[in-house]
Write an enzyme that holds these catalytic residues in place. Sequence first.
Site, short mmCIF file in Angstrom:
data_model
loop_
_atom_site.label_atom_id
_atom_site.label_comp_id
_atom_site.label_asym_id
_atom_site.label_seq_id
_atom_site.Cartn_x
_atom_site.Cartn_y
_atom_site.Cartn_z
N ASP A 17 46.17 35.40 46.25
CA ASP A 17 45.05 35.15 45.33
C ASP A 17 45.19 36.09 44.14
O ASP A 17 45.97 37.05 44.17
CB ASP A 17 43.71 35.37 46.03
CG ASP A 17 42.52 35.01 45.15
OD1 ASP A 17 42.64 34.05 44.36
OD2 ASP A 17 41.49 35.69 45.23
N SER A 18 44.41 35.82 43.11
CA SER A 18 44.41 36.67 41.93
C SER A 18 43.65 37.98 42.17
O SER A 18 43.83 38.94 41.42
CB SER A 18 43.79 35.94 40.74
OG SER A 18 42.45 35.59 41.04
N GLY A 50 41.53 32.77 35.23
CA GLY A 50 40.83 31.58 34.76
C GLY A 50 41.08 31.17 33.32
O GLY A 50 40.90 30.00 32.98
N CYS A 80 43.62 30.53 45.89
CA CYS A 80 43.13 30.67 44.53
C CYS A 80 43.12 29.27 43.93
O CYS A 80 44.16 28.62 43.86
CB CYS A 80 44.05 31.59 43.73
SG CYS A 80 43.68 31.69 41.96
N ASN A 81 41.95 28.81 43.53
CA ASN A 81 41.84 27.46 42.98
C ASN A 81 42.63 27.31 41.69
O ASN A 81 43.27 26.28 41.45
CB ASN A 81 40.37 27.12 42.73
CG ASN A 81 39.61 26.84 44.00
OD1 ASN A 81 39.52 25.70 44.44
ND2 ASN A 81 39.08 27.88 44.62
N GLU A 164 33.79 39.98 40.86
CA GLU A 164 34.82 40.98 41.14
C GLU A 164 34.33 42.38 40.76
O GLU A 164 34.76 43.37 41.33
CB GLU A 164 36.09 40.65 40.35
CG GLU A 164 37.30 41.48 40.72
CD GLU A 164 38.20 40.83 41.75
OE1 GLU A 164 39.07 41.53 42.29
OE2 GLU A 164 38.04 39.63 42.03
N CYS A 196 36.14 28.17 43.23
CA CYS A 196 36.75 29.49 43.05
C CYS A 196 36.38 30.27 44.30
O CYS A 196 35.23 30.26 44.74
CB CYS A 196 36.20 30.18 41.81
SG CYS A 196 36.75 31.89 41.61
N HIS A 198 35.91 33.25 44.80
CA HIS A 198 34.93 34.32 44.62
C HIS A 198 33.50 33.82 44.85
O HIS A 198 32.63 34.59 45.27
CB HIS A 198 35.00 34.87 43.18
CG HIS A 198 36.17 35.75 42.91
ND1 HIS A 198 37.44 35.26 42.80
CD2 HIS A 198 36.25 37.09 42.71
CE1 HIS A 198 38.27 36.27 42.53
NE2 HIS A 198 37.57 37.38 42.48
#
Length: 285
Positions: A17-18, A50, A80-81, A164, A196, A198
């Site tokens: 993931d990012s 993004g 991660c989308n 985040e 997402c 998150h």
Amino acid sequence: MATSTADPRARPIAVYDSGVGGLTVLHELLVQLPHEDFVYLADAARLPYGMRTQAELERFALECAEELLARRAKLLVVACNTATSAALPVLRERMAQTTLGIDVLGVVQPGAVQAVAATTNGRVGLMATPATVASGAYAEAIALADPFVELIAVACPDLATIIEGGFPFDERVVETVRDYVAPLRAAGVDTVILGCTHYPLIAPMLQRMLGRGVRIVTSGTPVAHQVEHVLGARGLANPRGVAEGDYRFLTTGDVEAFRALGSVFLQLPLGAVERVALRAAEAAA
């Protein structure tokens, strides 16, 4: 240090993931596949994803994949989308070239299928990063599952960065989220995809704003089921029996920042975190 094992079943499942958002997916994997080992890579140094271009996202994903290949991964989950939407084809091409022929699973298709199954009025909302919305990946996945379901997509440019940044949330954050929810309420959606990883961390806030009759769909559980099916089909399930597997973390960013927020997202104890410098991706050359 790379893990070396002759038995591919004993290799770890890689999750990429990012940032820390993908830990919401890892949580479901740990719960549903307790006997497996996992290695999680957060490309936090280049967050947020993004607003990146597709070329950048493909390069980042390939570089992360090379690091995880060096860790002897047997399966790659792109949690991660944005990376799934932009880079899944190039990742699958690269992983198919490996000796094991590693499968790559993303989070878009499982979430889309679950949303189509959940909606009763045929109007599904999507909250995601601008890159994910612009890619059309969810629109395509939903059209394949049911061409009569309408998707109402809302790009949320700063929401992943806000989450985040950590807790608690102030009134400014609440108003930002309310603005993103407004077009979904106006459209009368009965199901909303959190596009997402998150966003599940603010699911209670979203549920309150959307209304209790709206179903919120996250990708963690369906992805975990898909991983289990792939491992079974490929004969790659870890044979360790009743013993629990382990999990470890890599980040390209600040180790202490990842550790501080990571436990909130994972909802489990966080072990050692290793900082890594990514090598250039072979497939990007």
